[in-house]
Design an enzyme around this catalytic site. Sequence first.
Site, PDB file in Angstrom:
ATOM      1  N   ARG A  67       5.279  -7.415  10.909  1.00 10.58           N
ATOM      2  CA  ARG A  67       6.393  -6.012  11.149  1.00 10.58           C
ATOM      3  C   ARG A  67       7.724  -6.935  10.355  1.00 10.58           C
ATOM      4  O   ARG A  67       8.684  -7.360   9.793  1.00 10.58           O
ATOM      5  CB  ARG A  67       6.532  -6.013  12.059  1.00 10.58           C
ATOM      6  CG  ARG A  67       5.750  -4.984  12.686  1.00 10.58           C
ATOM      7  CD  ARG A  67       5.398  -3.592  11.859  1.00 10.58           C
ATOM      8  NE  ARG A  67       4.471  -4.355  10.979  1.00 10.58           N
ATOM      9  CZ  ARG A  67       4.027  -3.785  10.238  1.00 10.58           C
ATOM     10  NH1 ARG A  67       4.351  -3.178   9.271  1.00 10.58           N
ATOM     11  NH2 ARG A  67       2.414  -3.816   9.855  1.00 10.58           N
ATOM     12  N   GLN A 122      -5.868  -3.726  10.585  1.00 12.19           N
ATOM     13  CA  GLN A 122      -4.224  -2.832  11.700  1.00 12.19           C
ATOM     14  C   GLN A 122      -5.312  -1.733  12.031  1.00 12.19           C
ATOM     15  O   GLN A 122      -4.333  -0.350  12.409  1.00 12.19           O
ATOM     16  CB  GLN A 122      -3.531  -2.078  10.257  1.00 12.19           C
ATOM     17  CG  GLN A 122      -2.773  -3.736  10.029  1.00 12.19           C
ATOM     18  CD  GLN A 122      -1.707  -3.032   9.094  1.00 12.19           C
ATOM     19  OE1 GLN A 122      -0.994  -2.522   8.951  1.00 12.19           O
ATOM     20  NE2 GLN A 122      -1.683  -3.141   7.612  1.00 12.19           N
ATOM     21  N   ASP A 149      -1.605   7.996   3.650  1.00 12.40           N
ATOM     22  CA  ASP A 149      -1.064   6.463   4.077  1.00 12.40           C
ATOM     23  C   ASP A 149      -2.140   6.461   5.178  1.00 12.40           C
ATOM     24  O   ASP A 149      -2.494   7.116   5.961  1.00 12.40           O
ATOM     25  CB  ASP A 149       0.168   6.340   4.459  1.00 12.40           C
ATOM     26  CG  ASP A 149       1.120   5.268   4.316  1.00 12.40           C
ATOM     27  OD1 ASP A 149       0.164   4.313   4.128  1.00 12.40           O
ATOM     28  OD2 ASP A 149       1.785   4.824   4.538  1.00 12.40           O
ATOM     29  N   GLU A 150      -2.312   4.784   5.720  1.00 15.06           N
ATOM     30  CA  GLU A 150      -3.288   4.494   7.066  1.00 15.06           C
ATOM     31  C   GLU A 150      -3.932   4.880   7.492  1.00 15.06           C
ATOM     32  O   GLU A 150      -4.517   5.788   8.440  1.00 15.06           O
ATOM     33  CB  GLU A 150      -1.716   4.777   8.259  1.00 15.06           C
ATOM     34  CG  GLU A 150      -0.098   4.563   7.896  1.00 15.06           C
ATOM     35  CD  GLU A 150       0.102   2.597   8.690  1.00 15.06           C
ATOM     36  OE1 GLU A 150      -1.437   2.309   8.745  1.00 15.06           O
ATOM     37  OE2 GLU A 150       0.723   2.682   8.485  1.00 15.06           O
ATOM     38  N   LYS A 194       0.854  -1.347  -0.042  1.00 11.67           N
ATOM     39  CA  LYS A 194      -0.245  -0.016  -0.116  1.00 11.67           C
ATOM     40  C   LYS A 194       0.872   1.339  -0.033  1.00 11.67           C
ATOM     41  O   LYS A 194       0.539   2.006  -0.615  1.00 11.67           O
ATOM     42  CB  LYS A 194      -0.537  -0.406   0.578  1.00 11.67           C
ATOM     43  CG  LYS A 194      -1.498  -0.639   1.111  1.00 11.67           C
ATOM     44  CD  LYS A 194      -3.112  -0.875   2.487  1.00 11.67           C
ATOM     45  CE  LYS A 194      -2.478  -1.222   3.745  1.00 11.67           C
ATOM     46  NZ  LYS A 194      -1.612  -2.717   4.094  1.00 11.67           N
ATOM     47  N   THR A 195       1.994   1.497   0.649  1.00 12.12           N
ATOM     48  CA  THR A 195       2.233   1.964   1.210  1.00 12.12           C
ATOM     49  C   THR A 195       3.474   2.488  -0.404  1.00 12.12           C
ATOM     50  O   THR A 195       3.937   3.538  -0.739  1.00 12.12           O
ATOM     51  CB  THR A 195       3.844   2.233   2.469  1.00 12.12           C
ATOM     52  OG1 THR A 195       2.975   2.471   3.256  1.00 12.12           O
ATOM     53  CG2 THR A 195       4.616   3.681   2.456  1.00 12.12           C
TER      54      THR A 195
HETATM   55  P1  ATP Z   1       1.604  -2.214   5.782  1.00 13.55           P
HETATM   56  O1  ATP Z   1       0.175  -2.729   5.646  1.00 13.55           O
HETATM   57  O2  ATP Z   1       2.514  -2.810   6.658  1.00 13.55           O
HETATM   58  O3  ATP Z   1       2.020  -0.394   6.094  1.00 13.55           O
HETATM   59  P2  ATP Z   1       2.045  -2.209   2.465  1.00 13.55           P
HETATM   60  O4  ATP Z   1       0.993  -3.059   2.539  1.00 13.55           O
HETATM   61  O5  ATP Z   1       1.945  -1.038   2.866  1.00 13.55           O
HETATM   62  O6  ATP Z   1       2.047  -2.739   4.873  1.00 13.55           O
HETATM   63  P3  ATP Z   1       4.820  -1.866   1.606  1.00 13.55           P
HETATM   64  O7  ATP Z   1       5.382  -1.312   3.114  1.00 13.55           O
HETATM   65  O8  ATP Z   1       4.511  -0.854   0.616  1.00 13.55           O
HETATM   66  O9  ATP Z   1       3.262  -1.920   1.974  1.00 13.55           O
HETATM   67  O10 ATP Z   1       5.730  -3.076   1.241  1.00 13.55           O
HETATM   68  C1  ATP Z   1       5.608  -3.972   1.773  1.00 13.55           C
HETATM   69  C2  ATP Z   1       7.284  -4.984   1.528  1.00 13.55           C
HETATM   70  O11 ATP Z   1       7.199  -5.105   0.250  1.00 13.55           O
HETATM   71  C3  ATP Z   1       8.346  -3.590   1.371  1.00 13.55           C
HETATM   72  O12 ATP Z   1       9.365  -3.803   1.902  1.00 13.55           O
HETATM   73  C4  ATP Z   1       8.099  -3.571  -0.173  1.00 13.55           C
HETATM   74  O13 ATP Z   1       9.012  -3.086  -1.067  1.00 13.55           O
HETATM   75  C5  ATP Z   1       7.298  -5.000  -0.562  1.00 13.55           C
HETATM   76  N1  ATP Z   1       6.782  -5.117  -1.911  1.00 13.55           N
HETATM   77  C6  ATP Z   1       6.086  -4.207  -2.379  1.00 13.55           C
HETATM   78  N2  ATP Z   1       5.144  -4.570  -3.320  1.00 13.55           N
HETATM   79  C7  ATP Z   1       6.511  -5.135  -3.819  1.00 13.55           C
HETATM   80  C8  ATP Z   1       6.493  -5.238  -5.268  1.00 13.55           C
HETATM   81  N3  ATP Z   1       5.852  -5.392  -6.141  1.00 13.55           N
HETATM   82  N4  ATP Z   1       7.586  -6.522  -6.003  1.00 13.55           N
HETATM   83  C9  ATP Z   1       8.456  -5.767  -4.724  1.00 13.55           C
HETATM   84  N5  ATP Z   1       8.349  -5.873  -2.974  1.00 13.55           N
HETATM   85  C10 ATP Z   1       7.735  -5.503  -2.854  1.00 13.55           C
HETATM   86 MG    MG Z   2       2.156   0.432   4.485  1.00 13.83          MG
END
Ligand code: ATP
Ligand code: MG
Length: 761
Positions: A616, A256, A225-226, A33-34
Amino acid sequence: MEEYLNQLNENQREAVMFCEGASLVVAGAGSGKTRVLTYKIAWLLQQGLPPQSILALTFTNKAAREMKERIAAITGEQVARRLWMGTFHSIFSRILRYEAEYIGYPSNFTIYDASDSKSLLKAIIKEMQLDDKVYRPGMVQSRISNAKNALITWKAYEQNKELVESDINAKIPLLREIYKRYQSRCQQSGAMDFDDLLLQTNILFRDHPAILEKYRRHFQYVLVDEYQDTNFAQHLIVQRLCEEHGRICVVGDDAQSIYSFRGANIDNILQFKNIYQGCRIFKLERNYRSTQNIVNAANSLIDKNKEQIRKTVYSENEEGNKVAVIASYSDYEEAYAVAARISEMRMNGPKYDYADFAILYRTNAQSRILEEALRKRNIPYKIYGGLSFYQRKEIKDVISYFRLIINPHDEEALKRVINYPTRGIGDTTVNKLVAAASQHNVSMWTVLQAPLEYTVSINSGTSNKLTAFRELIEGFIEQDKTLSAEDMAALVVKQSGIINNLLQDRSVEGVSKTENVQELLKGVAEYCEIRKEEGAEQVTLAGFLAEVALLTDQDNDKEEQANKVTMMTVHAAKGLEFRNVFVVGLEEDLFPSQLSKDNPRAVEEERRLFYVAITRAEQNCILTYAKSRYRNGQSSICSPSRFLKDIDGRYLDIPSSSVNSFDIFASMRDKYQQHPAFTSPFQQPQPSHLTKIESATISTSSVANIDLPGLVVGAKVRHDRFGEGEVMAIEGTGGNAKASVDFVHFGQKQLLLKFAKLTVL
Ligand code: ATP
Ligand code: MG
């Protein structure tokens, strides 16, 4: 530039490139997402949107900084710097400074932190002669904070029958009066607390349509975000900015949502599609962060929550290790086990840095014992969320001088330094000044200009001292007009007498305080340097202060780069990731917390918190619990957290011995509770504390015979629980014979040989 789109999967790419209206990305942890938000900003820039027209709101400054760095890597630093990116508080305090005149504040308003607010509330409660056991300052503070986050001003509060009645029932009928006085004193001091930053922004936008219109036009695209953790005040600001043009993208995960105690509302995410008609909803299902075992364990846990948007989350990473569970006899032992496991993992298998480990706990109080254990093993660590640098007394004192220079009406700063370093202005005089200010509805600084006119009865000696102090500050204010922040800070520390005062204290504590103040001066200098590099001509103290006021303990840049184990609460870990994560203290009444256990909704929030903790971890997740814990002045027996049972056993690695020994332990509960080691473990040196528990444990089972002849100093031995070690000393004879053994993973322990199950190797 195009390349970055290849670093996204199909769904992510679609979400990034969709710009025809509002969009919502709801997806589980680690699904990117981030990353979507970050790349979407790069995409918008590429589409020709000017950087200053993009507003991106994050939950922490750290998150904003990381995002900015990533974007800078794609678009170049110059462009990234011009984005409006930061926390709600930092972004809207900036806007409030521009528009301060419309809401009756000076543009150099002070931001009161939680301790300033509390100190002011305490003063008001005292002044009103109320019982602070009934009107507990912490409780009053959180009620006022909740009101503000629900956008209830003191006036609205007074007129709200329901609130007034509820206060009467709660036997705190004067809460509204405290709120009113608090607000008026803040205003008099030209100060806003954290909640005001959101409340006042809402008031600004509500009462000044032309200003709202200006920002609506300015911010062409808004990203958040969040989103699951936004409160009503934040939600409404965003809505006001975007509801017309609908160029908004928010990302979040209802699973979350962990800040409802601060007014965060999951409904904000659930209602999003009702506010923005035709909103596109994107789902991301693949988790890129964690191993399959970790993702499956987390899924099986969150599945137990009734209230949730069902989502699929899967990982195509390796299966990985199962989520390990470690049971310990006491909180001490738990801490040692964690430290030992970190050392072990660093030695065996893949090469991990210290920075690859995080220890997450439910409450800050848990960190002390863990710190001790890490220190004993020489494992470097950093703690987020203890007393932050800017909250230390000596730093706050210096900052209070800075605050006064920028805004001399700041009452909390004035009270702090009017007699620091001591200059003979006693509490009685200060109280008179405060009372006069409150009575005449002016600031203390105004009273200080002419105390006698405000009927403050003081003798000429005191009057001279007050004048000297006032002139000192006025002198600083004058100097500040021409000096840079860096020079000004150095001047203040010297001329106020602070540094001399600290230098007189030769104790270890005194020396460290002096060092901290030096560190602060260095920080100001660095700030100036960075701003100059960015092209600022004059770097002012006001600029420095505006940033510092919004820093939280999670924003320590230097610490961040250091190769250390991270320790923090689960709340603080949101959005972050580490290769190896320990979640400690998984016991009933701790995680879930005692306060939530009788309330099913609160338990669901605790479960979400645990979900955040597990997710995490990238490679290894280790859950620990202790069977006894020292809390609130006594040691008590604990049961493992119900959440451990929520996780599907297929993804867990529970050593069978720990389960068995727990049963033995449970059957001995009464006996233990009377044991001296449990009633006052802290009065005893730690090894004997463990020894006592140890001997009591084993004595219930068969007493093992030890091979005394082979047991000599230097012998290698194995113990059922402590593993391998080396005998360091043997003392006593017969039934009293004891051995000191240095265990590889548990350090040195003394064991009563008639009980200890030692095998000579
Ligand atoms: P959270 O809910 O914990 O905030 P999130 O959904 O925001 O998580 P991110 O932090 O954006 O998730 O991504 C999680 C990890 O996966 C990060 O290290 C990110 O770089 C990696 N990632 C996300 N998408 C891809 C992709 N398409 N290819 C490779 N790595 C990815
Ligand atoms: Mg995130």
